[in-house]
Design an enzyme around this catalytic site. Structure first.
Site, PDB file in Angstrom:
ATOM      1  N   ARG A  93       0.921  -1.249  -0.058  1.00  0.00           N
ATOM      2  CA  ARG A  93       0.180   0.154  -0.065  1.00  0.00           C
ATOM      3  C   ARG A  93       0.752   1.210  -0.245  1.00  0.00           C
ATOM      4  O   ARG A  93       2.004   1.284   0.571  1.00  0.00           O
ATOM      5  CB  ARG A  93      -0.942  -0.035   1.119  1.00  0.00           C
ATOM      6  CG  ARG A  93      -2.074  -1.112   1.089  1.00  0.00           C
ATOM      7  CD  ARG A  93      -2.919  -0.927   2.051  1.00  0.00           C
ATOM      8  NE  ARG A  93      -3.345   0.438   2.492  1.00  0.00           N
ATOM      9  CZ  ARG A  93      -3.075   0.803   3.987  1.00  0.00           C
ATOM     10  NH1 ARG A  93      -2.488   0.248   4.791  1.00  0.00           N
ATOM     11  NH2 ARG A  93      -3.634   2.187   3.978  1.00  0.00           N
ATOM     12  N   LYS A 158       3.821  -6.638  12.099  1.00  0.00           N
ATOM     13  CA  LYS A 158       2.747  -6.987  11.188  1.00  0.00           C
ATOM     14  C   LYS A 158       2.876  -8.474  10.540  1.00  0.00           C
ATOM     15  O   LYS A 158       4.071  -8.971  10.331  1.00  0.00           O
ATOM     16  CB  LYS A 158       3.113  -6.205   9.865  1.00  0.00           C
ATOM     17  CG  LYS A 158       2.358  -6.294   8.731  1.00  0.00           C
ATOM     18  CD  LYS A 158       2.215  -4.762   8.130  1.00  0.00           C
ATOM     19  CE  LYS A 158       1.630  -4.923   6.600  1.00  0.00           C
ATOM     20  NZ  LYS A 158       1.462  -3.754   6.193  1.00  0.00           N
ATOM     21  N   ARG A 294      -0.738   5.699  13.261  1.00  0.00           N
ATOM     22  CA  ARG A 294       0.150   5.201  14.286  1.00  0.00           C
ATOM     23  C   ARG A 294      -0.325   5.527  15.638  1.00  0.00           C
ATOM     24  O   ARG A 294      -1.036   6.777  16.007  1.00  0.00           O
ATOM     25  CB  ARG A 294       1.509   5.729  13.905  1.00  0.00           C
ATOM     26  CG  ARG A 294       1.766   7.395  14.372  1.00  0.00           C
ATOM     27  CD  ARG A 294       3.049   7.707  13.802  1.00  0.00           C
ATOM     28  NE  ARG A 294       3.005   8.995  13.198  1.00  0.00           N
ATOM     29  CZ  ARG A 294       3.068   9.985  14.192  1.00  0.00           C
ATOM     30  NH1 ARG A 294       3.181   9.759  15.474  1.00  0.00           N
ATOM     31  NH2 ARG A 294       2.975  11.108  13.833  1.00  0.00           N
TER      32      ARG A 294
HETATM   33  C1  BTN Z   1       0.727  -3.529   2.295  1.00  0.00           C
HETATM   34  O1  BTN Z   1       1.429  -2.692   2.049  1.00  0.00           O
HETATM   35  O2  BTN Z   1       0.499  -4.053   3.486  1.00  0.00           O
HETATM   36  C2  BTN Z   1       0.082  -4.434   1.491  1.00  0.00           C
HETATM   37  C3  BTN Z   1       0.794  -5.560   0.910  1.00  0.00           C
HETATM   38  C4  BTN Z   1       0.171  -6.687   0.058  1.00  0.00           C
HETATM   39  C5  BTN Z   1       1.111  -7.592  -0.484  1.00  0.00           C
HETATM   40  C6  BTN Z   1       0.439  -8.700  -1.629  1.00  0.00           C
HETATM   41  S1  BTN Z   1       1.441  -9.987  -1.832  1.00  0.00           S
HETATM   42  C7  BTN Z   1       0.372 -10.521  -2.990  1.00  0.00           C
HETATM   43  C8  BTN Z   1      -0.106  -9.283  -3.637  1.00  0.00           C
HETATM   44  N1  BTN Z   1       0.659  -8.940  -4.939  1.00  0.00           N
HETATM   45  C9  BTN Z   1       1.273  -7.632  -4.709  1.00  0.00           C
HETATM   46  O3  BTN Z   1       1.976  -7.170  -5.526  1.00  0.00           O
HETATM   47  N2  BTN Z   1       1.010  -7.274  -3.468  1.00  0.00           N
HETATM   48  C10 BTN Z   1       0.022  -8.080  -2.733  1.00  0.00           C
END
Ligand code: BTN
Length: 300
Positions: A93, A158, A294
């Site tokens: 994100r 996380k 946060r």
């Molecule tokens: C975040 O920033 O917390 C979201 C992370 C999301 C990662 C997943 S892994 C599978 C899918 N493909 C990606 O490129 N991103 C999501």
């Protein structure tokens, strides 16, 4: 095979996150037991819901969200899943990177199609977080929590991240690609690359294999999407709030324009917006996307 080729292969495997041990006089071995993805094992764990999913297991992909979003634009059906053993350019994100390791992560994306327009999908991102929390809690003796909108945490570290990408008309139809990255067993080197507290399932004592975990996540995603279709996020709100990691705590929101707002975390509304009670006692709602959150006092 020459020694040099073996050396290069071992290095290559290590660069993807596999831990390899050299055993004197015998060769090399994996340091940790690794369960590779296997379609028949996933399908077996999906039970009578197996027909709801189209499963594509890739050895490697830059980003499963990118692969599936492109497939969605070309007409891939509802319930399509792309999962990669090795994701080398994972998207997080707010433009961040998502790091996965070969054999030690789950990186997958699921496509859901909706008759409603994108505006009705506001709570979907929270619903996805709830589905992953439910799935993990089925296999773990610890209860994981949610940080708005959908980070899955244990003790404020996380465990899983979720990226939802949507496309469609205001009136509908629309589709959403829900991408999930779950830490299963992260080696120390991978943890060092991540700029926040992380936890993995191995540390939590979860023994379920990656195929079972994937299937449990898919089943819970299917369940929350059905609820969203029939009743909207409203029907999931209380359960989301039950898992809220910051409920009643002082928090600071950073808005897209870098402005900050502080107050007490007061849950979420029926559309999934974050509710903040300010010092004047007013409750303000903050919607999707670019808000980072946060706690004012972080827990150890
Ligand atoms: C975040 O920033 O917390 C979201 C992370 C999301 C990662 C997943 S892994 C599978 C899918 N493909 C990606 O490129 N991103 C999501």
């Amino acid at each position: 095979m020459s020694r040099a080729s073996v050396f290069n292969l071992v290095n290559h495997a290590e660069s993807m996150g596999l831990k390899i041990q050299a055993v004197r006089g015998r060769g090399y071995r994996l340091a940790e037991p690794t369960e590779w993805l296997d379609e028949s094992a996933v399908r077996q764990a999906l039970g009578d819901k197996t027909d709801r999913f189209g499963l594509r297991i890739l050895d490697a992909a830059d980003s499963t969200n990118r692969v599936l979003f492109e497939a969605a634009q070309q007409g891939a059906p509802d319930g399509s899943v792309v999962v990669a053993e090795h994701q080398f350019s994972g998207r997080g994100r707010r433009g961040r990177q998502w790091h996965s390791v070969l054999g030690g992560s789950l990186a997958f994306s699921v496509l859901w199609r909706f008759d409603a327009g994108v505006a009705a999908l506001g709570g979907l991102s929270l619903a996805a977080g709830l589905a992953v929390a439910r799935a993990v809690n089925r296999h773990s003796r610890y209860g994981v929590k949610l940080k708005w909108p959908n980070d899955v945490l244990l003790d404020y570290r996380k465990l899983a991240g979720i990226l939802v990408e949507v496309q469609g008309d205001i009136e509908g139809p629309s589709f959403a690609v829900i991408g999930i990255g779950l830490n299963v067993r992260l080696p120390p080197a991978a943890r060092d690359r991540i700029d926040q507290g992380v936890v993995d399932l191995a540390e939590m004592g979860v023994t379920a294999g990656r195929n079972t975990l994937l299937a449990t996540c898919l089943l819970e995603l299917h369940a929350v999407v059905e609820t969203m279709r029939q009743e909207g996020f409203r029907a999931l709100r209380a359960e989301w709030e039950f898992h809220h990691a910051h409920a009643g705590q002082p928090v600071t929101l950073t808005l897209p324009n870098a402005q900050t707002v502080s107050g007490i975390a007061a849950g979420v509304d029926d559309s999934g917006a974050f509710l903040l009670r300010n010092e004047r006692g007013e409750t303000l709602a903050f919607h999707g996307g670019e808000i980072s959150l946060r706690p004012q006092r972080s827990k150890p």
